[in-house]
Write an enzyme that holds these catalytic residues in place. Structure first.
Site, PDB file in Angstrom:
ATOM      1  N   ASP A 164      -0.030 -23.640  -6.412  1.00  0.00           N
ATOM      2  CA  ASP A 164       1.042 -24.504  -6.915  1.00  0.00           C
ATOM      3  C   ASP A 164       0.523 -25.727  -7.674  1.00  0.00           C
ATOM      4  OD1 ASP A 164       2.902 -22.786  -5.929  1.00  0.00           O
ATOM      5  OD2 ASP A 164       3.557 -24.048  -4.253  1.00  0.00           O
ATOM      6  N   ARG A 178      14.548 -27.613  -9.922  1.00  0.00           N
ATOM      7  CA  ARG A 178      14.529 -26.866  -8.656  1.00  0.00           C
ATOM      8  C   ARG A 178      13.672 -27.571  -7.618  1.00  0.00           C
ATOM      9  NH1 ARG A 178      13.312 -20.624  -8.906  1.00  0.00           N
ATOM     10  NH2 ARG A 178      13.413 -21.130  -6.700  1.00  0.00           N
ATOM     11  N   CYS A 196      10.001 -11.846  -9.767  1.00  0.00           N
ATOM     12  CA  CYS A 196      10.298 -13.181 -10.270  1.00  0.00           C
ATOM     13  C   CYS A 196       9.276 -13.491 -11.340  1.00  0.00           C
ATOM     14  CB  CYS A 196      10.258 -14.212  -9.150  1.00  0.00           C
ATOM     15  SG  CYS A 196       8.604 -14.578  -8.606  1.00  0.00           S
ATOM     16  N   LYS A 253       9.389 -29.912  -0.609  1.00  0.00           N
ATOM     17  CA  LYS A 253      10.287 -28.779  -0.854  1.00  0.00           C
ATOM     18  C   LYS A 253       9.937 -27.604   0.059  1.00  0.00           C
ATOM     19  CE  LYS A 253       9.595 -25.749  -4.393  1.00  0.00           C
ATOM     20  NZ  LYS A 253       9.699 -24.359  -3.925  1.00  0.00           N
ATOM     21  N   ASN A 254       8.636 -27.257   0.088  1.00  0.00           N
ATOM     22  CA  ASN A 254       8.245 -26.043   0.802  1.00  0.00           C
ATOM     23  C   ASN A 254       8.271 -26.195   2.317  1.00  0.00           C
ATOM     24  OD1 ASN A 254       8.015 -24.800  -1.607  1.00  0.00           O
ATOM     25  ND2 ASN A 254       5.785 -24.602  -1.597  1.00  0.00           N
ATOM     26  N   ARG A 282       5.777 -10.171  -6.093  1.00  0.00           N
ATOM     27  CA  ARG A 282       6.055 -10.819  -4.811  1.00  0.00           C
ATOM     28  C   ARG A 282       6.840  -9.955  -3.817  1.00  0.00           C
ATOM     29  NH1 ARG A 282       7.438 -17.094  -6.136  1.00  0.00           N
ATOM     30  NH2 ARG A 282       6.694 -17.461  -4.028  1.00  0.00           N
TER      31      ARG A 282
HETATM   32  C1  UD1 Z   1       4.968 -19.952  -0.733  1.00  0.00           C
HETATM   33  C2  UD1 Z   1       5.471 -21.141  -1.503  1.00  0.00           C
HETATM   34  C3  UD1 Z   1       4.976 -21.096  -2.940  1.00  0.00           C
HETATM   35  C4  UD1 Z   1       3.458 -20.965  -2.979  1.00  0.00           C
HETATM   36  C5  UD1 Z   1       3.004 -19.790  -2.111  1.00  0.00           C
HETATM   37  C6  UD1 Z   1       1.497 -19.673  -1.998  1.00  0.00           C
HETATM   38  C7  UD1 Z   1       7.585 -21.693  -0.508  1.00  0.00           C
HETATM   39  C8  UD1 Z   1       9.058 -21.737  -0.654  1.00  0.00           C
HETATM   40  N1  UD1 Z   1       6.918 -21.144  -1.510  1.00  0.00           N
HETATM   41  O1  UD1 Z   1       5.519 -18.791  -1.336  1.00  0.00           O
HETATM   42  O2  UD1 Z   1       5.367 -22.308  -3.588  1.00  0.00           O
HETATM   43  O3  UD1 Z   1       3.052 -20.746  -4.303  1.00  0.00           O
HETATM   44  O4  UD1 Z   1       3.542 -19.931  -0.770  1.00  0.00           O
HETATM   45  O5  UD1 Z   1       0.962 -20.854  -1.512  1.00  0.00           O
HETATM   46  O6  UD1 Z   1       7.032 -22.168   0.443  1.00  0.00           O
HETATM   47  N2  UD1 Z   1       2.805 -11.077  -0.495  1.00  0.00           N
HETATM   48  C9  UD1 Z   1       2.861  -9.717  -0.256  1.00  0.00           C
HETATM   49  N3  UD1 Z   1       3.730  -9.264   0.713  1.00  0.00           N
HETATM   50  C10 UD1 Z   1       4.500 -10.111   1.458  1.00  0.00           C
HETATM   51  C11 UD1 Z   1       4.410 -11.500   1.216  1.00  0.00           C
HETATM   52  C12 UD1 Z   1       3.550 -11.959   0.226  1.00  0.00           C
HETATM   53  O7  UD1 Z   1       2.187  -8.937  -0.914  1.00  0.00           O
HETATM   54  O8  UD1 Z   1       5.247  -9.645   2.312  1.00  0.00           O
HETATM   55  C13 UD1 Z   1       1.919 -11.577  -1.568  1.00  0.00           C
HETATM   56  C14 UD1 Z   1       2.732 -12.226  -2.692  1.00  0.00           C
HETATM   57  O9  UD1 Z   1       3.181 -11.274  -3.604  1.00  0.00           O
HETATM   58  C15 UD1 Z   1       1.737 -13.190  -3.296  1.00  0.00           C
HETATM   59  C16 UD1 Z   1       0.916 -13.626  -2.093  1.00  0.00           C
HETATM   60  O10 UD1 Z   1       1.124 -12.632  -1.078  1.00  0.00           O
HETATM   61  O11 UD1 Z   1       0.924 -12.532  -4.211  1.00  0.00           O
HETATM   62  C17 UD1 Z   1       1.266 -15.012  -1.573  1.00  0.00           C
HETATM   63  O12 UD1 Z   1       2.581 -15.030  -1.114  1.00  0.00           O
HETATM   64  P1  UD1 Z   1       3.092 -15.974   0.053  1.00  0.00           P
HETATM   65  O13 UD1 Z   1       1.938 -16.706   0.682  1.00  0.00           O
HETATM   66  O14 UD1 Z   1       3.957 -15.156   0.948  1.00  0.00           O
HETATM   67  O15 UD1 Z   1       3.954 -17.018  -0.755  1.00  0.00           O
HETATM   68  P2  UD1 Z   1       5.477 -17.387  -0.562  1.00  0.00           P
HETATM   69  O16 UD1 Z   1       5.769 -17.612   0.876  1.00  0.00           O
HETATM   70  O17 UD1 Z   1       6.326 -16.442  -1.326  1.00  0.00           O
END
Ligand code: UD1
Length: 420
Positions: free
Chosen positions: A307, A399, A118, A22-23, A123
């Site tokens: 995850d 999902r 969410c 998925k990711n 996030r």
């Molecule tokens: C992706 C995965 C999700 C997984 C996560 C961490 C997908 C679709 N989703 O989510 O399944 O759980 O990686 O392995 O691939 N953060 C900030 N600012 C930002 C971006 C992130 O503060 O601009 C924080 C987030 O709030 C969170 C942490 O960083 O606490 C990790 O987020 P991130 O690695 O970006 O995860 P996703 O890409 O949202």
């Protein structure tokens, strides 16, 4: 709304085929925005999030059609007719934010709804926005939307991420493929999905090196072209079924599963008394002895994946002794705890850590899914519990997991889907 009825106590035996990730698949679909030619993706999982991403691409003017009636092969392409990603789609699926970089790089403008909070935490997307600003984008926030413009195109720069965000790294990597000059992403996320995305982009003509390390270099090119790419197998789906095998004292061959993508998870399994081996193209998971408690901390890859946290907690709820799970990635990712406790688990949460005191057995109960991975942790608990577990709000599960009841039932589980 569908429900699952699970009657626990049957060890799982047999084979489960793991689907496309998925990711990885979601980002690979988005990569279709970077070229005017068609991108053909194979091993596409049949899950609701992929359908949502197809709807978003349609909104931008692209199509993502099955090839020769095969739903696992999608051909993505067409002209971009809108650079707006509306609230109703982005609020449904946060990964929609990933269209921002590609639209900006290709069309020099984009308007994308802010995703908002969410279930598993606030996030924010500040790292995505700061990185794109470093590449020369002008960004304003207005009426809940991100308005981004780069009238003269993006220009390569050095971006140091304060946290190795998966989404920010992907957004910036895709945007940088069409920027002028060289972009460096320092403290980049190192997840295997990053490597899959970079491999696909390189097959489309991009010049990316270092994906999978903390330092990615991208030399911008004028245009990308079409390509064909097979989506990697889903390491989280694999780890999830491995938990189901382990908790039931079963023996499963997970076809497509790769130990090398699950290093920290495999180490935790071994410490807990679960045997994991690679047998050709399958990961084999079996447990014959007792389960032992383990301490785990979630971390960016190659650490233990957030995850897999909920599923492992269900497993440890019946292990001998105490375990501690510390969640460092998301601030509100213990919503499965009260539901597991309703099934007889003994789990206390203190801030970002959960203490799990192993119990001899769980008992079936009506429980509610709250997010994708949390939902599966309740299935895992239900597979081991005495009696009947009724899991409602199964849409969370749909999902990201394909044909859950079919895959589990084929290995001996008593699970059925019922319409409400
Ligand atoms: C992706 C995965 C999700 C997984 C996560 C961490 C997908 C679709 N989703 O989510 O399944 O759980 O990686 O392995 O691939 N953060 C900030 N600012 C930002 C971006 C992130 O503060 O601009 C924080 C987030 O709030 C969170 C942490 O960083 O606490 C990790 O987020 P991130 O690695 O970006 O995860 P996703 O890409 O949202």
């Amino acid at each position: 709304m569908d429900k699952f009825i699970i009657r626990g106590g049957r060890p799982l035996h047999g084979e489960i085929t793991i689907g496309g990730a998925k990711n990885a698949g979601l980002k690979l679909l988005v990569a279709g925005l970077l070229t005017s030619e068609r991108l053909v993706l194979t091993n596409v999982p049949h899950i609701a999030d992929i359908a949502t991403m197809r709807a978003l691409l349609t909104q931008h003017g692209l199509s993502a059609e099955a090839v020769n009636g095969d739903k696992t092969t999608l051909s993505v392409g067409g002209d971009i007719t809108s650079t707006e990603a509306p609230y109703d789609i982005v609020s449904k699926m946060r990964a929609s934010i990933l269209v921002l970089g590609p639209l900006l790089a290709r069309c020099r403008e984009a308007r994308v709804s802010l995703p908002g909070g969410c279930a598993i935490g606030t996030r924010p997307v500040d790292l995505h926005l700061k990185g794109l600003e470093t590449l020369g984008a002008k960004i304003t926030l207005e009426n809940g939307y991100i308005n981004a413009r780069a009238p003269n195109g993006l220009v390569g720069e050095r971006i140091v991420l304060p946290f190795a965000s998966v989404g920010a790294t992907e957004n910036l990597m895709m945007a940088a493929t069409l920027a002028k000059g060289r972009t460096e992403i320092v403290n980049a996320a190192r997840e295997p999905e990053m490597v899959d995305l970079a491999n696909c982009l390189n097959a489309m003509g991009a010049k990316i090196t270092g994906a999978g390390s903390g330092h990615i270099m991208i030399d911008g090119v004028e245009a990308l072209h079409g390509a064909q790419h097979r989506i990697m197998s889903d390491r989280i789906e694999c780890g999830t079924y491995a938990c189901a095998a382990a908790i039931t004292g079963g023996d499963l061959r997970l076809i497509g599963g790769q130990i090398e993508h699950l290093g920290a998870v495999v180490r935790a399994f071994e410490e807990a008394g679960v045997e994991v081996t690679q047998e050709g193209d399958a990961m084999r998971v079996r447990r014959t002895g007792a389960l032992r408690g383990v301490d785990i901390m979630t971390e960016p890859y190659p650490g233990f994946p957030t995850d897999m946290q909920a599923q492992f907690m269900a497993l440890l709820s019946v292990a001998e002794g105490a375990s501690m799970i510390t969640e460092t990635i998301f601030e509100n990712r213990f919503m499965h705890v009260p539901e597991l406790n309703r099934m007889g688990a003994r789990i206390n949460v203190h801030g970002s850590s959960a203490i799990i005191r192993g119990v001899h057995g769980l008992s079936g109960a009506p429980v509610m899914a709250t997010d994708l991975r949390a939902s599966f942790s309740l299935i895992i608990a239900g597979l081991a519990a005495h009696g009947e577990t009724i899991l409602s709000r199964v849409y969370h599960l749909d999902r990201g997991y394909e044909a859950v009841e079919r895959k589990l039932a084929a290995c001996g589980a008593a699970i059925e889907r019922v319409k409400d």
